[in-house]
Design an enzyme around this catalytic site. Structure first.
Site, PDB file in Angstrom:
ATOM      1  CB  THR A  31     -88.696   4.085 -52.178  1.00  0.00           C
ATOM      2  OG1 THR A  31     -89.234   2.840 -52.426  1.00  0.00           O
ATOM      3  CG2 THR A  31     -89.295   4.654 -51.086  1.00  0.00           C
ATOM      4  N   GLY A  32     -87.095   4.509 -54.820  1.00  0.00           N
ATOM      5  CA  GLY A  32     -86.443   3.739 -56.058  1.00  0.00           C
ATOM      6  C   GLY A  32     -86.853   4.141 -57.438  1.00  0.00           C
ATOM      7  CB  ALA A  33     -88.649   7.172 -58.427  1.00  0.00           C
ATOM      8  CB  SER A  48     -83.951   2.420 -62.632  1.00  0.00           C
ATOM      9  OG  SER A  48     -83.896   1.257 -61.681  1.00  0.00           O
ATOM     10  N   GLY A  49     -86.216   1.537 -63.820  1.00  0.00           N
ATOM     11  CA  GLY A  49     -87.375   0.453 -63.543  1.00  0.00           C
ATOM     12  C   GLY A  49     -88.965   0.991 -63.347  1.00  0.00           C
ATOM     13  CE1 TYR A  67     -86.606  -8.827 -55.287  1.00  0.00           C
ATOM     14  CE2 TYR A  67     -87.680 -10.817 -56.026  1.00  0.00           C
ATOM     15  CZ  TYR A  67     -87.547  -9.458 -55.871  1.00  0.00           C
ATOM     16  OH  TYR A  67     -88.518  -8.785 -56.713  1.00  0.00           O
TER      17      TYR A  67
HETATM   18  N1  LIG Z   1     -88.769  -6.699 -62.564  1.00  0.00           N
HETATM   19  C1  LIG Z   1     -89.723  -7.307 -62.391  1.00  0.00           C
HETATM   20  O1  LIG Z   1     -89.987  -8.162 -63.191  1.00  0.00           O
HETATM   21  C2  LIG Z   1     -90.467  -7.310 -60.974  1.00  0.00           C
HETATM   22  C3  LIG Z   1     -91.538  -8.150 -60.951  1.00  0.00           C
HETATM   23  C4  LIG Z   1     -92.260  -8.070 -59.759  1.00  0.00           C
HETATM   24  C5  LIG Z   1     -92.085  -6.970 -58.999  1.00  0.00           C
HETATM   25  N2  LIG Z   1     -90.937  -6.278 -59.150  1.00  0.00           N
HETATM   26  C6  LIG Z   1     -90.778  -5.228 -57.780  1.00  0.00           C
HETATM   27  O2  LIG Z   1     -90.515  -4.087 -58.662  1.00  0.00           O
HETATM   28  C7  LIG Z   1     -89.894  -3.178 -57.547  1.00  0.00           C
HETATM   29  C8  LIG Z   1     -88.861  -2.392 -58.531  1.00  0.00           C
HETATM   30  O3  LIG Z   1     -88.222  -3.283 -59.379  1.00  0.00           O
HETATM   31  P1  LIG Z   1     -87.345  -3.022 -60.540  1.00  0.00           P
HETATM   32  O4  LIG Z   1     -87.613  -4.192 -61.576  1.00  0.00           O
HETATM   33  O5  LIG Z   1     -87.990  -1.614 -61.170  1.00  0.00           O
HETATM   34  O6  LIG Z   1     -85.918  -2.836 -60.249  1.00  0.00           O
HETATM   35  P2  LIG Z   1     -84.895  -1.816 -60.632  1.00  0.00           P
HETATM   36  O7  LIG Z   1     -84.879  -1.182 -61.859  1.00  0.00           O
HETATM   37  O8  LIG Z   1     -83.460  -2.300 -60.462  1.00  0.00           O
HETATM   38  O9  LIG Z   1     -85.101  -0.590 -59.446  1.00  0.00           O
HETATM   39  C9  LIG Z   1     -85.046  -0.703 -58.212  1.00  0.00           C
HETATM   40  C10 LIG Z   1     -84.761   0.636 -57.712  1.00  0.00           C
HETATM   41  O10 LIG Z   1     -84.549   0.427 -56.311  1.00  0.00           O
HETATM   42  C11 LIG Z   1     -83.515   1.281 -55.793  1.00  0.00           C
HETATM   43  N3  LIG Z   1     -82.757   1.187 -54.678  1.00  0.00           N
HETATM   44  C12 LIG Z   1     -82.097  -0.012 -54.625  1.00  0.00           C
HETATM   45  N4  LIG Z   1     -81.456   0.132 -53.379  1.00  0.00           N
HETATM   46  C13 LIG Z   1     -81.728   0.963 -52.807  1.00  0.00           C
HETATM   47  C14 LIG Z   1     -81.433   1.838 -51.579  1.00  0.00           C
HETATM   48  N5  LIG Z   1     -80.549   1.034 -50.646  1.00  0.00           N
HETATM   49  N6  LIG Z   1     -81.728   2.715 -51.158  1.00  0.00           N
HETATM   50  C15 LIG Z   1     -82.883   3.330 -52.033  1.00  0.00           C
HETATM   51  N7  LIG Z   1     -83.288   2.887 -53.229  1.00  0.00           N
HETATM   52  C16 LIG Z   1     -82.497   1.787 -53.511  1.00  0.00           C
HETATM   53  C17 LIG Z   1     -82.567   1.468 -57.348  1.00  0.00           C
HETATM   54  O11 LIG Z   1     -81.777   2.240 -57.085  1.00  0.00           O
HETATM   55  P3  LIG Z   1     -80.549   2.483 -58.078  1.00  0.00           P
HETATM   56  O12 LIG Z   1     -80.990   3.202 -59.437  1.00  0.00           O
HETATM   57  O13 LIG Z   1     -79.717   3.660 -57.339  1.00  0.00           O
HETATM   58  O14 LIG Z   1     -79.885   1.354 -58.099  1.00  0.00           O
HETATM   59  C18 LIG Z   1     -83.980   1.541 -58.197  1.00  0.00           C
HETATM   60  O15 LIG Z   1     -84.197   2.567 -58.309  1.00  0.00           O
HETATM   61  C19 LIG Z   1     -89.053  -3.946 -56.650  1.00  0.00           C
HETATM   62  O16 LIG Z   1     -90.034  -3.754 -55.213  1.00  0.00           O
HETATM   63  C20 LIG Z   1     -89.477  -5.455 -57.193  1.00  0.00           C
HETATM   64  O17 LIG Z   1     -89.440  -6.102 -56.315  1.00  0.00           O
HETATM   65  C21 LIG Z   1     -90.164  -6.420 -60.153  1.00  0.00           C
END
Ligand SMILES: NC(=O)c1ccc[n+]([C@@H]2O[C@H](COP(=O)([O-])OP(=O)(O)OC[C@H]3O[C@@H](n4cnc5c(N)ncnc54)[C@H](OP(=O)(O)O)[C@@H]3O)[C@@H](O)[C@H]2O)c1
Length: 396
Positions: A90-92, A94-95, A271
């Site tokens: 899921t959420g593939a 970005s990031g 969050y």
């Molecule tokens: N970044 C960090 O430092 C960090 C650290 C620890 C854990 N994490 C965890 O890593 C995971 C990914 O986060 P990330 O940092 O890669 O952030 P990100 O780049 O913002 O990725 C988040 C993804 O979730 C999708 N998303 C948001 N709302 C959604 C919805 N309603 N339905 C389906 N998809 C949805 C986004 O879609 P869109 O592209 O359409 O917006 C995006 O693909 C999260 O669980 C976060 O808690 C991140």
């Protein structure tokens, strides 16, 4: 929003399925290094996993058994070969999710189902990441709508692909929001998307995972250090705290409190609370289903990926300073590529099959089983969150 571009035409998915089947026989099994006897849950001789009726999976609907043999016997040399695995991320778009999808697709051993709310963005992201068409498919999933989650499950089943691994990765983060926003079902958005949407998805797809004949079936829910108050990062206010769950029990909507603990809305805390729910949910899945299904349930903190879209709602100065701060001061920074490789290992590495674990990585990029905070490992709280969440998503 939930109804737009519901999913890739099923022809494309069926094509992916067919290719997965066709490629499977030709793939080398060495990457799993498997011995059948190590995997008592796989009924290799029958080539299908026939689900047995049982009490705790009782709510799970009956489903046709998956007929794709996970492991095929190569005729010539008697070597065991493994078909392509099917993994939903899921959420593939970005990031971390995109980097994980890319890392898995690059092996040629996985068919990645990118479950995304923005279909075109996901397609573009896959293309720009250089992912080969035969290694992925995009399906629409908006976790901010329970109808969309149910529709996704239905569409996925229509594809007739077996499900081998589910990665609950998507998340939203509103650190500067003054007011809450809501999902289609009226839940505060952070907990609604990050926890409740994934809770329904994982509960629904549990039977599909269980029906898979793949040797190592996994359900992974991405956690975070920020939800763990036994860490420095987890002690930055506002701290995660689910309290006595009175807000969750009240429906987490505009009528009562939008915070799980019943307090005033705080986007950053919402969050962190949602991440505590993610980690508790993983452990509750493990307690309820690991022994009986053999599925590995895991969570992880991939490191601080300070450059991702997660911080898009933060003030510009934060976005500018956060990456160098994490790189040079805390030294907790990891690139999206490295974090994707870490999560891809939790999906596929034969050494990471222990269930109920929260994985982290040390400075040398070696994985280890990390300790969760007292609250994030409280079994009683996990049980209550599970039961309240069931009611909220219509499973009880
Ligand atoms: N970044 C960090 O430092 C960090 C650290 C620890 C854990 N994490 C965890 O890593 C995971 C990914 O986060 P990330 O940092 O890669 O952030 P990100 O780049 O913002 O990725 C988040 C993804 O979730 C999708 N998303 C948001 N709302 C959604 C919805 N309603 N339905 C389906 N998809 C949805 C986004 O879609 P869109 O592209 O359409 O917006 C995006 O693909 C999260 O669980 C976060 O808690 C991140």
């Amino acid at each position: 929003m939930a109804l737009q571009a519901s999913f890739l035409p099923s022809a494309a998915l069926s094509k992916a399925h067919r290719e997965g089947k066709a490629n499977g026989g030709a793939k080398d099994s060495a990457f799993f290094g498997l011995s059948f006897s190590d995997h008592k849950k796989s009924d290799i001789s029958a080539s299908v996993f026939v689900k047995r009726p049982n009490a705790s999976l009782g709510a799970v609907r009956a489903q046709a058994a998956v007929t794709t043999p996970a492991i095929k016997q190569a005729a010539a040399d008697g070597k065991k070969t493994l078909r392509k695995g099917n993994v939903i991320v899921t959420g593939a778009s970005s990031g971390l999710g995109l980097a994980t999808a890319k890392a898995l697709a690059e092996t040629g051993k996985w068919n990645v189902i990118m479950a995304c709310r923005d279909f075109l963005k996901a397609e573009k992201a896959a293309k720009s990441a250089g992912m080969a068409k035969e290694n992925y498919a995009v399906m629409h999933l908006d976790l901010a709508s329970l109808d969309s989650v149910r529709q996704f499950v239905k569409s996925f089943r229509q594809s007739e692909m077996p499900l081998d691994v589910l990665v609950c990765n998507a998340a939203v983060y509103f650190p500067t929001a003054k007011e809450p926003t809501y999902t289609a079902d009226g839940f505060e958005m952070s907990v609604g998307v990050n926890h409740l949407g994934h809770f329904l998805l994982a509960r629904e797809l549990l039977e599909d995972l269980n029906a898979s004949d793949y040797p190592s079936k996994r359900l992974i829910i991405v956690g975070s250090i920020t939800g763990n108050t036994n860490t420095l990062a987890g002690n930055v206010p506002p701290k995660a705290n689910l309290g006595d769950l009175r807000g969750l029990a009240g429906g987490l909507n505009g009528l009562g409190s939008t915070m799980i603990d019943g307090g005033e809305f705080d986007g950053a805390k919402a969050y962190k609370d949602s991440k505590v729910c993610n980690m508790l949910t993983m452990q509750e899945f493990h307690r309820r289903f690991h022994e009986e299904t053999g599925i590995t349930f895991a969570s992880l903190y991939p490191g601080c990926i300070a450059t991702t879209g997660l911080f898009r709602e933060h003030i510009p100065l934060f976005r500018l300073l956060f990456p160098p701060f994490q790189k040079y001061i805390t030294k907790g920074f990891v690139s999206e590529d490295e974090a994707g490789k870490r999560l891809a290992k939790v999906v596929s590495d034969p050494s990471l099959t222990k269930s109920g674990v929260y994985w982290s990585w040390n400075a040398n990029s070696a994985s280890f089983e990390n300790q969760l905070s007292e609250e994030a490992s409280d079994p009683e709280k996990a049980r209550k969150v599970w039961e309240l969440s069931e009611k909220m998503v219509g499973l009880a």
